[in-house]
Scaffold this active site. Structure first.
Site, PDB file in Angstrom:
ATOM      1  NE  ARG A 180      -4.197  -1.533  -0.006  1.00 26.76           N
ATOM      2  CZ  ARG A 180      -5.346  -1.608   0.658  1.00 26.76           C
ATOM      3  NH1 ARG A 180      -5.661  -0.729   1.560  1.00 26.76           N
ATOM      4  NH2 ARG A 180      -6.181  -2.574   0.388  1.00 26.76           N
ATOM      5  NE  ARG A 229      -7.684   5.190   1.826  1.00 28.86           N
ATOM      6  CZ  ARG A 229      -8.513   4.344   2.416  1.00 28.86           C
ATOM      7  NH1 ARG A 229      -9.761   4.682   2.612  1.00 28.86           N
ATOM      8  NH2 ARG A 229      -8.097   3.165   2.822  1.00 28.86           N
ATOM      9  NE  ARG A 235     -10.278   6.388  -5.067  1.00 30.36           N
ATOM     10  CZ  ARG A 235     -11.494   6.560  -5.554  1.00 30.36           C
ATOM     11  NH1 ARG A 235     -11.712   7.392  -6.560  1.00 30.36           N
ATOM     12  NH2 ARG A 235     -12.516   5.876  -5.072  1.00 30.36           N
ATOM     13  CG  ASP A 250      -8.729  -3.724  -4.547  1.00 35.94           C
ATOM     14  OD1 ASP A 250      -8.176  -3.058  -3.661  1.00 35.94           O
ATOM     15  OD2 ASP A 250      -9.496  -4.677  -4.304  1.00 35.94           O
ATOM     16  CE1 TYR A 288     -12.753  -8.001   1.437  1.00 42.53           C
ATOM     17  CE2 TYR A 288     -11.069  -9.567   0.779  1.00 42.53           C
ATOM     18  CZ  TYR A 288     -11.463  -8.489   1.535  1.00 42.53           C
ATOM     19  OH  TYR A 288     -10.581  -7.881   2.383  1.00 42.53           O
TER      20      TYR A 288
HETATM   21  O1  CP3 Z   1       0.089   0.446  -3.292  1.00 39.67           O
HETATM   22  C1  CP3 Z   1      -0.353  -0.716  -3.404  1.00 39.67           C
HETATM   23  O2  CP3 Z   1      -0.176  -1.600  -2.520  1.00 39.67           O
HETATM   24  C2  CP3 Z   1      -1.019  -1.131  -4.705  1.00 39.67           C
HETATM   25  C3  CP3 Z   1      -2.435  -1.123  -4.742  1.00 39.67           C
HETATM   26  C4  CP3 Z   1      -3.305  -2.063  -3.897  1.00 39.67           C
HETATM   27  C5  CP3 Z   1      -4.577  -1.661  -3.416  1.00 39.67           C
HETATM   28  N1  CP3 Z   1      -5.182  -2.761  -2.864  1.00 39.67           N
HETATM   29  C6  CP3 Z   1      -5.132  -0.311  -3.555  1.00 39.67           C
HETATM   30  C7  CP3 Z   1      -6.288   0.106  -2.724  1.00 39.67           C
HETATM   31  C8  CP3 Z   1      -3.135  -3.413  -3.537  1.00 39.67           C
HETATM   32  C9  CP3 Z   1      -1.921  -4.322  -3.742  1.00 39.67           C
HETATM   33  C10 CP3 Z   1      -4.337  -3.843  -2.900  1.00 39.67           C
HETATM   34  C11 CP3 Z   1      -4.556  -5.232  -2.424  1.00 39.67           C
HETATM   35  C12 CP3 Z   1      -5.758  -5.542  -1.643  1.00 39.67           C
HETATM   36  N2  CP3 Z   1      -7.035  -5.035  -1.784  1.00 39.67           N
HETATM   37  C13 CP3 Z   1      -5.814  -6.549  -0.641  1.00 39.67           C
HETATM   38  C14 CP3 Z   1      -4.653  -7.441  -0.233  1.00 39.67           C
HETATM   39  C15 CP3 Z   1      -3.687  -6.754   0.666  1.00 39.67           C
HETATM   40  C16 CP3 Z   1      -4.254  -6.451   2.028  1.00 39.67           C
HETATM   41  O3  CP3 Z   1      -4.384  -5.228   2.323  1.00 39.67           O
HETATM   42  O4  CP3 Z   1      -4.503  -7.389   2.788  1.00 39.67           O
HETATM   43  C17 CP3 Z   1      -7.123  -6.577  -0.136  1.00 39.67           C
HETATM   44  C18 CP3 Z   1      -7.649  -7.474   0.974  1.00 39.67           C
HETATM   45  C19 CP3 Z   1      -7.899  -5.616  -0.876  1.00 39.67           C
HETATM   46  C20 CP3 Z   1      -9.363  -5.328  -0.751  1.00 39.67           C
HETATM   47  C21 CP3 Z   1      -9.627  -3.915  -0.437  1.00 39.67           C
HETATM   48  N3  CP3 Z   1      -9.410  -2.849  -1.285  1.00 39.67           N
HETATM   49  C22 CP3 Z   1     -10.190  -3.392   0.748  1.00 39.67           C
HETATM   50  C23 CP3 Z   1     -10.588  -4.230   1.953  1.00 39.67           C
HETATM   51  C24 CP3 Z   1     -10.297  -2.007   0.582  1.00 39.67           C
HETATM   52  C25 CP3 Z   1     -10.957  -1.009   1.516  1.00 39.67           C
HETATM   53  C26 CP3 Z   1     -10.162  -0.755   2.720  1.00 39.67           C
HETATM   54  C27 CP3 Z   1      -9.720   0.666   2.753  1.00 39.67           C
HETATM   55  O5  CP3 Z   1      -8.569   0.879   3.166  1.00 39.67           O
HETATM   56  O6  CP3 Z   1     -10.510   1.537   2.380  1.00 39.67           O
HETATM   57  C28 CP3 Z   1      -9.756  -1.674  -0.682  1.00 39.67           C
HETATM   58  C29 CP3 Z   1      -9.650  -0.315  -1.263  1.00 39.67           C
HETATM   59  C30 CP3 Z   1      -8.297   0.121  -1.722  1.00 39.67           C
HETATM   60  N4  CP3 Z   1      -7.422  -0.621  -2.458  1.00 39.67           N
HETATM   61  C31 CP3 Z   1      -7.724   1.404  -1.504  1.00 39.67           C
HETATM   62  C32 CP3 Z   1      -6.476   1.407  -2.137  1.00 39.67           C
HETATM   63  C33 CP3 Z   1      -5.504   2.534  -2.240  1.00 39.67           C
HETATM   64  C34 CP3 Z   1      -8.401   2.568  -0.772  1.00 39.67           C
HETATM   65  C35 CP3 Z   1      -9.557   3.110  -1.558  1.00 39.67           C
HETATM   66  C36 CP3 Z   1      -9.419   4.548  -2.086  1.00 39.67           C
HETATM   67  O7  CP3 Z   1      -8.313   5.089  -2.330  1.00 39.67           O
HETATM   68  O8  CP3 Z   1     -10.478   5.151  -2.318  1.00 39.67           O
END
Ligand code: CP3
Length: 343
Positions: free
Chosen positions: A23, A27, A36, A73, A149
């Site tokens: 990540r 944000r 974004r 994602d 999910y």
């Molecule tokens: O920088 C990076 O790591 C690359 C991008 C990336 C994202 N998600 C962007 C993201 C990666 C590699 C992921 C993987 C991901 N997504 C996982 C596996 C890793 C982990 O964290 O365990 C999982 C379980 C998800 C599912 C997911 N996506 C959730 C549960 C959420 C919401 C949680 C939150 O923090 O809001 C997301 C949204 C998400 N994916 C965001 C980002 C930057 C935030 C949303 C936004 O910017 O509006």
């Protein structure tokens, strides 16, 4: 020009420890929030190659990590398979849940690349724009984690709905995992075709599964994905991340055949150095909350991890992703500390 992160994954570590952070785009960065804000739907944002490439590069420009992880994602896969998937602000991911083999019939790979094609396009742009010494990391969720999910219709604490299906109708649940093995293999092979140097498989919810379920839902599908990727791209390293797998970690490493493994923050360093790092390169395991704290606590913990893994191939990373409240100057101090370290 060599890529230090890729070289370490291939078992040729140098004196510097390469690093990237899960990540690392997101944000906690004001420049991320700016880009974004130009697209309301998070998935449409992931499907916008120019914007996704731009935010992938933002942390590299600021902190000069050795690896850039594709911005996308793990829920792109169910979306591209035809499951209704969306992100609700403040709530997180939502999906129209699939709970039976009958409901599964509506999903297939026929139109997968109509959506995933834009992710491959992001990879191509990054391949062109990323400096030669940086490693481009593609990724996907592992079948079990993505299935939690898909079946629950949202994030969950205990993955009750997925377990209920899997324990009550093991063959039916296998057909969901098997569709995910097909989709994930195709998706990762296509990312490598487009230019990814390395891929990571995120099994974020592999914790606390009974051993037979861990074997069937975590190890087996991952081993099959690794096998298929090797047939097509034998040289591309695959990093596995069975988060919170605990005592199942060693079996995961031995039986899936991954080239490297990412360690969550609960994995004891001396045990992992003796048991895991003697087999394959390791990555991890700084607690992301340490970077919220910052200061001497963060730096001494970082040194403990660097020293603990200094005898073998190690990539510095977190035990899980950055949280949004992470101060940017703490990430800068952390990056400088890792860069100054010599093995
Ligand atoms: O920088 C990076 O790591 C690359 C991008 C990336 C994202 N998600 C962007 C993201 C990666 C590699 C992921 C993987 C991901 N997504 C996982 C596996 C890793 C982990 O964290 O365990 C999982 C379980 C998800 C599912 C997911 N996506 C959730 C549960 C959420 C919401 C949680 C939150 O923090 O809001 C997301 C949204 C998400 N994916 C965001 C980002 C930057 C935030 C949303 C936004 O910017 O509006």
């Amino acid at each position: 020009m060599t890529k230090p992160l890729l070289e370490t994954l291939k078992g040729n570590p140098g004196n510097n420890v390469p690093f990237w952070f899960m990540r690392q785009a997101g944000r906690y960065l004001s420049e991320y929030k700016q880009v974004r804000a130009t697209t309301s739907s998070f998935l449409n944002f992931c499907y916008s190659p120019d914007k996704a490439a731009k935010v992938t590069l933002q942390p590299i420009k600021r902190f000069d990590m050795d690896g850039a992880i594709l911005f996308a994602d793990i829920l792109v896969v169910p979306d591209a398979l035809g499951q209704k998937t969306w992100f609700e602000g403040g709530v997180g991911p939502r999906l129209e849940p699939i709970k039976s083999v009958t409901e599964l019939q509506s999903l297939n790979l026929a139109n997968f690349d109509d959506k995933a094609g834009s992710i491959y396009r992001t990879v191509q742009i990054l391949k062109d724009q990323l400096p030669d010494d940086k490693t481009l990391i593609g990724f996907a969720g592992a079948p079990w984690t993505v299935a939690t999910y898909m079946v629950e219709g949202a994030g969950s604490k205990d993955h009750g709905a997925a377990k209920d299906w899997g324990y009550g109708d093991p063959e039916g649940f296998d057909s969901l995992l098997s569709l995910l093995v097909d989709a994930t293999s195709h998706y990762l092979i296509s990312q490598i075709d487009a230019g990814a140097d390395v891929v990571q498989i995120f099994d974020s919810w592999s914790a606390a599964l009974p051993e037979p379920a861990f074997d069937r839902w975590v190890i087996e599908p991952t081993r099959e994905i690794v096998r298929r990727l090797r047939l097509k791209h034998s040289e591309t390293p695959i990093i596995g991340f069975p988060r919170l797998a605990g005592m199942m970690l060693e079996k995961y490493v031995c039986e899936t055949g991954v080239d490297a493994v990412s360690l969550d923050s609960g994995v004891p360093i001396s045990w992992a150095a003796d048991t895991i790092q003697t087999k394959i390169p390791v990555q991890g395991n700084l607690d992301p909350r340490m970077v919220v704290a910052g200061g001497p606590a963060m730096l001494s913990e970082t040194s403990r991890i660097l020293d603990g893994f200094s005898k073998g191939a190690h990539i510095f990373n977190l035990g899980h992703g950055f949280v949004p409240e992470t101060p940017v100057d703490h990430v800068a101090a952390l990056s400088a500390h890792i860069k100054a370290y010599r093995r």
